[in-house]
Design a protein around this motif. Sequence first.
Motif, short mmCIF file in Angstrom:
data_model
loop_
_atom_site.label_atom_id
_atom_site.label_comp_id
_atom_site.label_asym_id
_atom_site.label_seq_id
_atom_site.Cartn_x
_atom_site.Cartn_y
_atom_site.Cartn_z
N PRO A 1 0.82 -1.22 0.00
CA PRO A 1 0.00 0.00 0.00
C PRO A 1 0.85 1.27 0.00
O PRO A 1 0.36 2.33 -0.38
CB PRO A 1 -0.83 -0.12 1.28
CG PRO A 1 -0.08 -1.09 2.14
CD PRO A 1 0.64 -2.02 1.21
N THR B 1 -1.73 -8.89 1.46
CA THR B 1 -2.06 -8.22 2.70
C THR B 1 -3.15 -7.16 2.59
O THR B 1 -3.98 -7.01 3.48
CB THR B 1 -0.76 -7.58 3.26
OG1 THR B 1 0.25 -8.59 3.20
CG2 THR B 1 -0.94 -7.12 4.68
N THR B 2 -3.13 -6.40 1.53
CA THR B 2 -4.13 -5.33 1.41
C THR B 2 -5.01 -5.51 0.17
O THR B 2 -5.57 -4.54 -0.35
CB THR B 2 -3.45 -3.94 1.38
OG1 THR B 2 -2.55 -3.89 0.27
CG2 THR B 2 -2.69 -3.67 2.67
N MET C 1 -4.40 -6.47 -3.08
CA MET C 1 -3.95 -5.88 -4.35
C MET C 1 -3.78 -6.93 -5.45
O MET C 1 -3.53 -6.58 -6.61
CB MET C 1 -2.64 -5.13 -4.12
CG MET C 1 -2.81 -3.92 -3.20
SD MET C 1 -1.25 -3.08 -2.78
CE MET C 1 -0.83 -2.33 -4.35
N THR D 1 -10.42 -7.42 -0.39
CA THR D 1 -10.52 -5.96 -0.29
C THR D 1 -11.06 -5.28 -1.54
O THR D 1 -11.75 -4.26 -1.46
CB THR D 1 -9.12 -5.39 0.03
OG1 THR D 1 -8.47 -6.28 0.92
CG2 THR D 1 -9.23 -4.01 0.63
N TYR E 1 -8.07 -2.33 5.63
CA TYR E 1 -7.36 -1.07 5.88
C TYR E 1 -8.15 0.14 5.44
O TYR E 1 -7.66 1.24 5.43
CB TYR E 1 -5.95 -1.10 5.28
CG TYR E 1 -5.83 -0.84 3.82
CD1 TYR E 1 -5.26 0.36 3.36
CD2 TYR E 1 -6.26 -1.76 2.89
CE1 TYR E 1 -5.12 0.60 2.03
CE2 TYR E 1 -6.12 -1.52 1.55
CZ TYR E 1 -5.55 -0.34 1.12
OH TYR E 1 -5.42 -0.10 -0.22
#
Lengths: 309, 309
Positions: A149, A179-180, A182, A211, A242
Motif C-alpha cells: 500500500p 495483505t491489502t 492488491m 478488499t 485497511y
Amino acid sequence: MNPRPRIHLTEVAPRDGLQAEACFVPSADKIALIDMLSRSGLAKIEVTSFVSPQAIPALADADAVLGTIHRAPEIIYTVLVPNLRGAERALPLRPDEFNLVMSVSESHNRANLRRSCEESFSALREVVALARTAGIAINVSLSTAFGCPYEGEVAQARVLDWAWQFFDLGVDSIALCDTTGMAYPAQVSTISAAWARRWPLETLTLHFHNTRGMGLANVLAGAAAGVRRFDASLGGLGGCPYAPGATGNVCTEDVAHMLELQGYDCGIDIDILLAASERLQKLVGHEVPGQILKAGRRLERRPAAIVKR
Amino acid sequence: MNPRPRIHLTEVAPRDGLQAEACFVPSADKIALIDMLSRSGLAKIEVTSFVSPQAIPALADADAVLGTIHRAPEIIYTVLVPNLRGAERALPLRPDEFNLVMSVSESHNRANLRRSCEESFSALREVVALARTAGIAINVSLSTAFGCPYEGEVAQARVLDWAWQFFDLGVDSIALCDTTGMAYPAQVSTISAAWARRWPLETLTLHFHNTRGMGLANVLAGAAAGVRRFDASLGGLGGCPYAPGATGNVCTEDVAHMLELQGYDCGIDIDILLAASERLQKLVGHEVPGQILKAGRRLERRPAAIVKR
C-alpha cells in the motif's frame, strides 16, 4: 474418471481473525470453536499467536488455548511466532508448525514490524534454527507479496528472492500473502507458474484478501495454476481491512463452497463450517462478511422473497 | 502487439438499483446521475422502467427521466418494459432499446410475474412486434438462467431453448441473468461455449449477482469464454438481495477495475464511475457494497493504517 484435485485449506480465523477484535473471546470459547473446526475437514488451523500479550491482548491466552485444544492427528496445528521469545514460549506446547511473518516490501515491514526486511530476516533465522533443532515445521508468510500500500507494485523477482532465502534456511513452506487485497487473477497465475518452475507447488500457500472484490477469483486463478493450499478465515473475519467498510480475509466457507462447485475436493463439511461461522459471529458480537452464511448454499431452497430480474 | 479485447458494460443502477430503494430519488438527481454516467464510457445504460408507478413508485418518473437525460450518440439507452402498456408509454420517447424480462423457471416466473413462462412469452411477443415495427432494438433478460431459488438447478437446454424462441421472434440480444447468485465459473464457461456454438457472442450479455461471493469470478469466466457484454450496477446497488445482508448486482466500478487489470479494455473512466458511485450513495442515503469505492484502486497509495500479515 479423473479424481477431483484435492485442495488443502488453512483456517486462520482463530489467529488472524480474532487478533483484530476489540473484545476478548474467553479461552473456553476459543477452544470450543477450534475443536469444532477440527471436525470440519480443514487441513491446517492457525490456532493463535505467541505475540506479546501487551501487543495483542485478544490472544493473550495463547498458551492455554494451544495447550487445551483437542488435536486431531491429521490436522496441522500452526501458531504465529513473531520472534525468538514467542518461539521459546510456544515450544513446550509442541505446535506442529511455526508460522513466521515478514513483509517483502521495506516500507510495509517498517510500518508493521518497525525494522528493515534484512533485520527481520536475521531475527527469523534464529527462530528457524530453534524450530529445526526442535523438529517443528516452519512456514513463512510473506506479506505484501502482491503489492504494497506504500510502494505500489512489488516485483515478482523480489518475492521469489525472499522465498529462496527462506528455503535456503530450511523452511518447509511459504505463504504468499495479499495483505491489502492488491492481487488480481492474472498476477496470481504468473507468480504461481514462476513458483512451479522453481519449487514444488506443495510448498506454496496463497493467502488472499477480498478488499477489492477479487478474493475468490484469485483463489480460482491459483487453483487453475496448480496451487493446492489456501488460507481462509471463517466468516471472512479479520485480515485488517485497511479502509472502513472494506473486507479482509477471504471467507473459508465461501472458498470451500466455490471450490467444490468447481470440481475440487476440499474434504470440508460445510455444515460444520457454517455452524462454526454462526458461533463465531456470536462470539465477536457482530456480523461477519461471509456470503454463504447469509445466502445459503447454491442449491439450498429458501422461502425466497419475490425476486425481480 | 495484441489489442486488448473490448468489453462493453451496461449500467443497470438507475433501474435495477433504484427500483429496490425505499426512498424516491428526485428526477433531477436521477437525470444528473445518468448524465454523469454517460460521460464515463459505458456502452449501455438501463435508464428506468416503464412499469406501473403503483408497482414501483421509485421509478414513477420514467417518462420525465428518459425524456430529459442528455443522450450521447455512442451509448445505447435501454429501458425495461414489462408489458405492452409499458412499451406504448415508452415508445414516444424513443429509447434505443426495450429490455424485456422473463424467468426461465416456471415457479420463479409465477412468483415474480404471476404467470407461466408460456403466458409471459405470448405477452412479450406483442411487445416484440411493436418494437420491431417502431424500429427499436430488443434485448430479453432471462432470469434464473443459472439456477432457481425454488426449483434448484435449471437445465442449460431449457435456457438455450428459450433463447431460440426469442431469437425466432426477432429479438436482437439476450441477457442471461443470475437472479439469485447461483452461477459459478465452470457453469458460466459451459453455457458461454454452448452459446458460441449457436449464436455470435455479440448477442449475449451476462448479468451476475455477488450473492455467494462469486460475482467477479463469474465475470472473468465469461470474459475468458469470449463474452464481451456484462451488466453491472454502480456501487453494486440493487439486484434484490434475497437474504438480509446478502449482496446483489456485481458492482460496475469493481468489475471495470478487475477487467482492466486482466488486460481487457472497458473504455471506462473509473474516476467518473467512482464519483458517480459516491453521489449515488448520497442519493440513496446508505452505504453501497462496492469495494473499490472503499479501498481505492489497486495502486492508489493511501495512508494505510498499520496492516498485519
